[in-house]
Design a protein around this motif. Structure first.
Motif, short mmCIF file in Angstrom:
data_model
loop_
_atom_site.label_atom_id
_atom_site.label_comp_id
_atom_site.label_asym_id
_atom_site.label_seq_id
_atom_site.Cartn_x
_atom_site.Cartn_y
_atom_site.Cartn_z
N ALA A 39 0.55 -1.54 0.23
CA ALA A 39 0.07 0.24 0.05
C ALA A 39 1.02 1.65 0.07
O ALA A 39 0.35 2.22 -1.05
N ALA A 40 2.16 1.24 1.68
CA ALA A 40 3.28 2.75 0.36
C ALA A 40 3.65 2.38 -0.64
O ALA A 40 3.44 3.85 -0.78
N ALA A 41 4.15 1.07 -0.92
CA ALA A 41 4.29 1.49 -2.30
C ALA A 41 3.63 2.27 -3.31
O ALA A 41 3.84 2.49 -4.46
N SER A 42 2.50 1.86 -3.26
CA SER A 42 1.30 2.26 -4.21
C SER A 42 1.12 3.33 -4.14
O SER A 42 0.84 4.28 -5.04
N VAL A 43 0.82 3.87 -2.95
CA VAL A 43 0.77 5.73 -2.79
C VAL A 43 1.70 6.48 -3.27
O VAL A 43 1.44 7.14 -3.86
N CYS A 44 3.09 5.78 -3.28
CA CYS A 44 4.12 6.93 -3.89
C CYS A 44 4.31 6.58 -4.76
O CYS A 44 4.62 8.28 -5.87
N ALA A 45 4.22 5.68 -5.39
CA ALA A 45 4.21 5.49 -6.92
C ALA A 45 3.14 6.56 -7.75
O ALA A 45 2.98 7.33 -8.55
N LEU A 46 1.64 6.53 -6.24
CA LEU A 46 0.58 7.35 -7.46
C LEU A 46 1.31 9.10 -7.72
O LEU A 46 1.42 9.47 -8.16
N GLU A 47 1.84 9.36 -6.03
CA GLU A 47 2.43 10.31 -6.65
C GLU A 47 3.18 10.90 -6.73
O GLU A 47 3.46 12.29 -7.92
N LEU A 48 4.91 10.04 -7.63
CA LEU A 48 5.57 9.95 -8.53
C LEU A 48 5.15 10.12 -9.55
O LEU A 48 5.38 11.71 -10.53
#
Length: 270
Positions: A39-48
């Motif tokens: 979940a954390a990685a996917s949120v970071c991917a969205l932000e990027l």
């Protein structure tokens, strides 16, 4: 109260609210921890993917999905699906998305590159915490990783405010100073030695100091790397998910670089 002090208080409160749940999942390990990391990685991917502009493209969606799936593969039984398979799918779909829907050809390479980077940068690097957790006393190895990362950031902040004079890398992050970097190094080395002394006594003292020193280099490099991406797109923060911190990527950019390093050290030292 100054704006800096107000933001600091908000940052501390946010961290205190989130920390118990994060620690509980670290102690649980397994699939619950993998879900948190995914979940954390996917949120970071969205932000990027949204650094250039706040839109949700097909490339961004596949990047988010890839970043979420890769950590889960660490806890899955043997399967034909691998991180390489996921990355290959992300590359192909991102190119297809750009071919079909990107109206400005000069933007196409950026669109594809951010999708692939979002998956690899966040999904793969953050996944290093999962094999680290599976090691003997793995929960404490993760605590060590968090401690050296956060103490480096905290000590650098206060040392920089008190003594900062010489700029560390002004064209990317004007607020960072060499004095702050030295303070951060002292914090991460001291934190590593304390964690080792109490919870990881089998690790040699020199090994703990090495981990702290390495984190004092890689953590700021991770921070500067994310700052470079934000500066390239004229963004102040990667998002606004965490009050006082900005986006999640702003909060864990140093952790992304430190996690694989600590995993390597743990394997060499145990």
């Amino acid at each position: 109260m100054s704006e800096k002090n107000r933001n600091l208080i908000i940052r501390v409160i946010t961290a205190l609210v989130l920390l118990p749940g994060v620690l509980w999942l670290i102690w649980r390990g397994g699939v619950p921890l993998a879900l948190l990391i995914g979940a954390a990685a996917s949120v970071c991917a969205l932000e990027l993917n949204q650094l250039p502009r706040r839109e949700l493209t097909g490339a961004a969606l596949v990047s988010i999905g890839g970043a979420f799936v890769i950590p889960l593969l660490q806890e899955a039984p043997a399967t034909w699906v691998t991180a390489e398979t996921v990355l290959s799918a992300v590359v192909i779909v991102a190119f297809g998305d750009a071919l079909l829907f990107e109206t400005e050809i000069p933007n196409a390479p950026r669109r594809v590159a951010l999708a692939v980077l979002g998956t690899a940068y966040t999904g793969i690097l953050l996944s290093a915490l999962l094999p680290l957790r599976r090691m003997p006393r793995g929960e404490w190895w993760i605590v060590l990783t968090l401690v050296v990362t956060w103490l480096n950031d905290t000590f650098a902040y206060f040392a920089g405010r008190a003594f900062g004079r010489r700029k560390l890398y002004e064209r990317i992050s004007p607020s960072k100073t060499w004095e702050g970097a030295l303070g951060g190094a002292a914090g991460s080395i001291a934190g590593a030695i304390v964690v080792r002394q109490i919870w990881l006594p089998s690790v040699p003292a020199w090994g703990a100091a090495l981990i702290g020193a390495g984190a004092a280099i890689l953590g700021p490099v991770g921070d500067l790397s994310e700052s470079m991406l934000k500066r390239a797109f004229g963004a102040k923060d990667s998002g606004n998910l965490l009050p006082g911190h900005g986006g999640l990527l702003d909060r864990i950019d140093a952790l992304l670089f430190n996690a694989p390093f600590v995993l390597l050290c743990a394997r060499l030292l145990t």
